[in-house]
Each structure stands twice: as structure tokens, then as C-alpha cells.
Design a protein around this motif. Structure first.
Motif, PDB file in Angstrom:
ATOM      1  N   ARG A  52       0.865  -1.175   0.000  1.00  0.00           N
ATOM      2  CA  ARG A  52       0.000   0.000   0.000  1.00  0.00           C
ATOM      3  C   ARG A  52       0.900   1.223   0.000  1.00  0.00           C
ATOM      4  N   LEU A  53       0.793   2.039  -1.046  1.00  0.00           N
ATOM      5  CA  LEU A  53       1.538   3.297  -1.138  1.00  0.00           C
ATOM      6  C   LEU A  53       0.687   4.413  -0.548  1.00  0.00           C
ATOM      7  N   ILE A  54       1.266   5.183   0.364  1.00  0.00           N
ATOM      8  CA  ILE A  54       0.546   6.271   1.018  1.00  0.00           C
ATOM      9  C   ILE A  54       1.382   7.544   0.887  1.00  0.00           C
ATOM     10  N   ALA A  55       0.872   8.493   0.126  1.00  0.00           N
ATOM     11  CA  ALA A  55       1.558   9.777  -0.045  1.00  0.00           C
ATOM     12  C   ALA A  55       1.119  10.724   1.055  1.00  0.00           C
ATOM     13  N   ILE A  56       2.053  11.221   1.823  1.00  0.00           N
ATOM     14  CA  ILE A  56       1.748  12.140   2.915  1.00  0.00           C
ATOM     15  C   ILE A  56       1.067  13.404   2.380  1.00  0.00           C
ATOM     16  N   ALA A  57       1.430  13.828   1.183  1.00  0.00           N
ATOM     17  CA  ALA A  57       0.853  15.037   0.600  1.00  0.00           C
ATOM     18  C   ALA A  57      -0.659  14.922   0.394  1.00  0.00           C
ATOM     19  N   ASP A  58      -1.176  13.691   0.325  1.00  0.00           N
ATOM     20  CA  ASP A  58      -2.621  13.505   0.178  1.00  0.00           C
ATOM     21  C   ASP A  58      -3.373  13.888   1.446  1.00  0.00           C
ATOM     22  N   LYS A  59      -2.669  14.042   2.545  1.00  0.00           N
ATOM     23  CA  LYS A  59      -3.155  14.562   3.834  1.00  0.00           C
ATOM     24  C   LYS A  59      -4.040  13.639   4.650  1.00  0.00           C
ATOM     25  N   ASN A  60      -4.733  12.720   4.079  1.00  0.00           N
ATOM     26  CA  ASN A  60      -5.573  11.809   4.862  1.00  0.00           C
ATOM     27  C   ASN A  60      -4.782  10.544   5.167  1.00  0.00           C
ATOM     28  N   ILE A  61      -4.094  10.533   6.274  1.00  0.00           N
ATOM     29  CA  ILE A  61      -3.277   9.382   6.653  1.00  0.00           C
ATOM     30  C   ILE A  61      -4.217   8.272   7.118  1.00  0.00           C
ATOM     31  N   PRO A  62      -4.172   7.101   6.475  1.00  0.00           N
ATOM     32  CA  PRO A  62      -5.021   5.990   6.899  1.00  0.00           C
ATOM     33  C   PRO A  62      -4.389   5.250   8.085  1.00  0.00           C
ATOM     34  N   TRP A  63      -4.577   5.788   9.278  1.00  0.00           N
ATOM     35  CA  TRP A  63      -3.964   5.219  10.482  1.00  0.00           C
ATOM     36  C   TRP A  63      -4.368   3.759  10.668  1.00  0.00           C
ATOM     37  N   ASP A  64      -5.583   3.403  10.261  1.00  0.00           N
ATOM     38  CA  ASP A  64      -6.035   2.012  10.394  1.00  0.00           C
ATOM     39  C   ASP A  64      -5.242   1.075   9.487  1.00  0.00           C
ATOM     40  N   VAL A  65      -4.882   1.540   8.292  1.00  0.00           N
ATOM     41  CA  VAL A  65      -4.070   0.722   7.381  1.00  0.00           C
ATOM     42  C   VAL A  65      -2.671   0.533   7.954  1.00  0.00           C
ATOM     43  N   LEU A  66      -2.100   1.591   8.490  1.00  0.00           N
ATOM     44  CA  LEU A  66      -0.773   1.480   9.097  1.00  0.00           C
ATOM     45  C   LEU A  66      -0.811   0.524  10.291  1.00  0.00           C
ATOM     46  N   GLU A  67      -1.859   0.592  11.076  1.00  0.00           N
ATOM     47  CA  GLU A  67      -1.997  -0.324  12.213  1.00  0.00           C
ATOM     48  C   GLU A  67      -2.114  -1.776  11.749  1.00  0.00           C
ATOM     49  N   ALA A  68      -2.792  -2.007  10.644  1.00  0.00           N
ATOM     50  CA  ALA A  68      -2.985  -3.363  10.123  1.00  0.00           C
ATOM     51  C   ALA A  68      -1.759  -3.891   9.380  1.00  0.00           C
ATOM     52  N   SER A  69      -0.803  -3.029   9.095  1.00  0.00           N
ATOM     53  CA  SER A  69       0.380  -3.424   8.325  1.00  0.00           C
ATOM     54  C   SER A  69       1.328  -4.279   9.149  1.00  0.00           C
ATOM     55  N   ASP A  70       1.978  -5.203   8.466  1.00  0.00           N
ATOM     56  CA  ASP A  70       3.021  -6.014   9.103  1.00  0.00           C
ATOM     57  C   ASP A  70       4.355  -5.286   9.084  1.00  0.00           C
ATOM     58  N   ALA A  71       4.509  -4.402   8.099  1.00  0.00           N
ATOM     59  CA  ALA A  71       5.731  -3.610   7.965  1.00  0.00           C
ATOM     60  C   ALA A  71       5.348  -2.231   7.441  1.00  0.00           C
ATOM     61  N   ILE A  72       6.107  -1.233   7.876  1.00  0.00           N
ATOM     62  CA  ILE A  72       5.926   0.135   7.394  1.00  0.00           C
ATOM     63  C   ILE A  72       7.288   0.637   6.949  1.00  0.00           C
ATOM     64  N   ILE A  73       7.345   1.081   5.695  1.00  0.00           N
ATOM     65  CA  ILE A  73       8.578   1.647   5.146  1.00  0.00           C
ATOM     66  C   ILE A  73       8.364   3.143   4.990  1.00  0.00           C
ATOM     67  N   PHE A  74       9.262   3.916   5.590  1.00  0.00           N
ATOM     68  CA  PHE A  74       9.171   5.372   5.582  1.00  0.00           C
ATOM     69  C   PHE A  74      10.059   5.944   4.489  1.00  0.00           C
ATOM     70  N   GLY A  75       9.585   6.993   3.820  1.00  0.00           N
ATOM     71  CA  GLY A  75      10.379   7.634   2.786  1.00  0.00           C
ATOM     72  C   GLY A  75      10.211   9.136   2.790  1.00  0.00           C
ATOM     73  N   SER A  76      11.310   9.832   2.604  1.00  0.00           N
ATOM     74  CA  SER A  76      11.278  11.290   2.574  1.00  0.00           C
ATOM     75  C   SER A  76      12.468  11.811   1.794  1.00  0.00           C
ATOM     76  N   PRO A  77      12.285  12.942   1.105  1.00  0.00           N
ATOM     77  CA  PRO A  77      13.468  13.602   0.565  1.00  0.00           C
ATOM     78  C   PRO A  77      14.282  14.154   1.723  1.00  0.00           C
ATOM     79  N   THR A  78      15.541  14.351   1.492  1.00  0.00           N
ATOM     80  CA  THR A  78      16.392  15.013   2.478  1.00  0.00           C
ATOM     81  C   THR A  78      16.527  16.467   2.058  1.00  0.00           C
ATOM     82  N   TYR A  79      16.022  17.344   2.902  1.00  0.00           N
ATOM     83  CA  TYR A  79      16.132  18.788   2.689  1.00  0.00           C
ATOM     84  C   TYR A  79      16.908  19.373   3.855  1.00  0.00           C
ATOM     85  N   ASN A  80      17.939  20.113   3.566  1.00  0.00           N
ATOM     86  CA  ASN A  80      18.720  20.782   4.612  1.00  0.00           C
ATOM     87  C   ASN A  80      19.159  19.815   5.704  1.00  0.00           C
TER      88      ASN A  80
END
Length: 188
Positions: free
Chosen positions: A38-66
């Protein structure tokens, strides 16, 4: 009866380069039989907390700024306090991370450290790369990260950058996380 393994990839992307990296991580997850992504873009603003809770793994991604994760990723981390951190809903889930910046080094390690500390505070189990640093631009892990997948993007369209070996490194990370999540799932 086989249980599927859900891997969520939650990421921010300012210009599309980190989103391209997220897609490569997702490709790696799909290489593992029984894993769904499940791909979740933070910019979409509606974080599906229930999907994250149901996940077996969560991979975090972000650009590096400053020298750090993006402001939107920081906001996501802060917003997780009530729905996830206080009730420890991500405890014992597999976690990993990836980042991208314009510079070859760009202090990307600092972003991965921020993500891994965030995961540790949530009681998660961090998975890094199992790849030796590449020796050239065609080899996996050419930037030489151990804590997570790193990519470098030129000041150009995401259609042409980051380069394929950086994307392949992200794919490797996604596959590795899905395999480890499945292995831990079967131990229970």
C-alpha cells in the motif's frame, strides 16, 4: 491457510523523485509471494492510520532537505503521537526507510537516522540494507548506505533521475522488508 503480508510505504515527495523511489520500493514488495503493498503519499493529507496499524511492515520515505526529512514528513511523525505512539500500535512491526537528495551525500544519513529513531520510539524493528557499497553507478547501493536506501537526483525531471541503480537499490529494500516481515509473521 496462508496469511498475506501487508507492507505500507508512507512517503513524502517534493518534486516526484522520492515518489519514484517509493514506486521502486513497492515493486520490491510485489516480488515476494503473499505480500501486498500500500503506497501512502503524505501530501494527500488523509493518513489511513487504520491501514498502518494493520500493516506487518511500514517503510518510511522522505526527501532530504537541509540535512533532514521534509517538513511534511516531520508533521506526519508528530501527528502519529495520538493514533499510533501512545497506544503503541506499531510495536513489533518491521520498519525501514529510504531517502533522496540532490547532492551525492546531501546528509541523507541524518534523514535515515531520524526515521530509525522514530521507528524505535514506536517499538518497531528496523531493517537496513544487506548490500555492500557499489563500486560504480551501475551497481546497487552505489551511495553506500547501510541504514536504508539512498538515492541522488539531479536537478532534472523524475522521468530521468534518480538513476536505475538507485531505483534497483530501493527495489531490493522493499523485497528484503517483505521477506523479513513474512519470516517474523511465520515465527508467531
Amino acid at each position: 491457510m496462508a496469511t498475506s503480508t501487508l507492507v505500507s510505504i508512507i512517503y513524502d515527495s517534493g518534486y516526484g523523485h522520492t515518489a519514484k523511489q517509493a514506486m521502486s520500493v513497492a515493486l520490491g514488495v510485489t516480488k515476494v509471494t503473499g505480500a501486498e503493498v500500500r503506497l501512502i503519499a503524505i501530501a494527500d493529507k488523509n493518513i489511513p492510520w487504520d491501514v498502518l496499524e494493520a500493516s506487518d511492515a511500514i517503510i518510511f520515505g522522505s526527501p532530504t532537505y537541509n540535512g533532514s526529512v521534509s517538513a511534511r514528513f516531520k508533521q506526519f511523525m508528530e501527528d502519529s503521537t495520538r493514533p499510533a505512539w501512545i497506544p503503541q500500535k506499531w510495536r513489533n512491526k518491521v520498519a525501514a526507510g529510504f531517502t533522496n537528495s540532490g547532492a551525492m551525500h546531501g546528509d541523507k544519513l541524518q534523514s535515515l537516522i531520524a526515521m530509525s529513531l522514530f521507528a524505535a520510539q514506536h517499538g518497531m524493528v528496523w531493517v537496513g540494507l544487506d548490500l555492500f557499497p557499489g563500486k560504480n553507478d551501475q551497481e546497487l547501493n552505489r551511495i553506500g548506505g547501510w541504514l536504508g536506501a539512498m538515492a541522488q537526483s539531479d536537478d532534472a525531471s523524475p522521468e530521468v533521475t534518480p538513476i536505475q541503480s538507485d531505483l534497483d537499490t530501493a527495489t531490493h529494500l522493499g523485497q528484503r522488508v517483505a521477506e523479513i516481515a513474512q519470516r517474523l509473521q511465520h515465527k508467531q
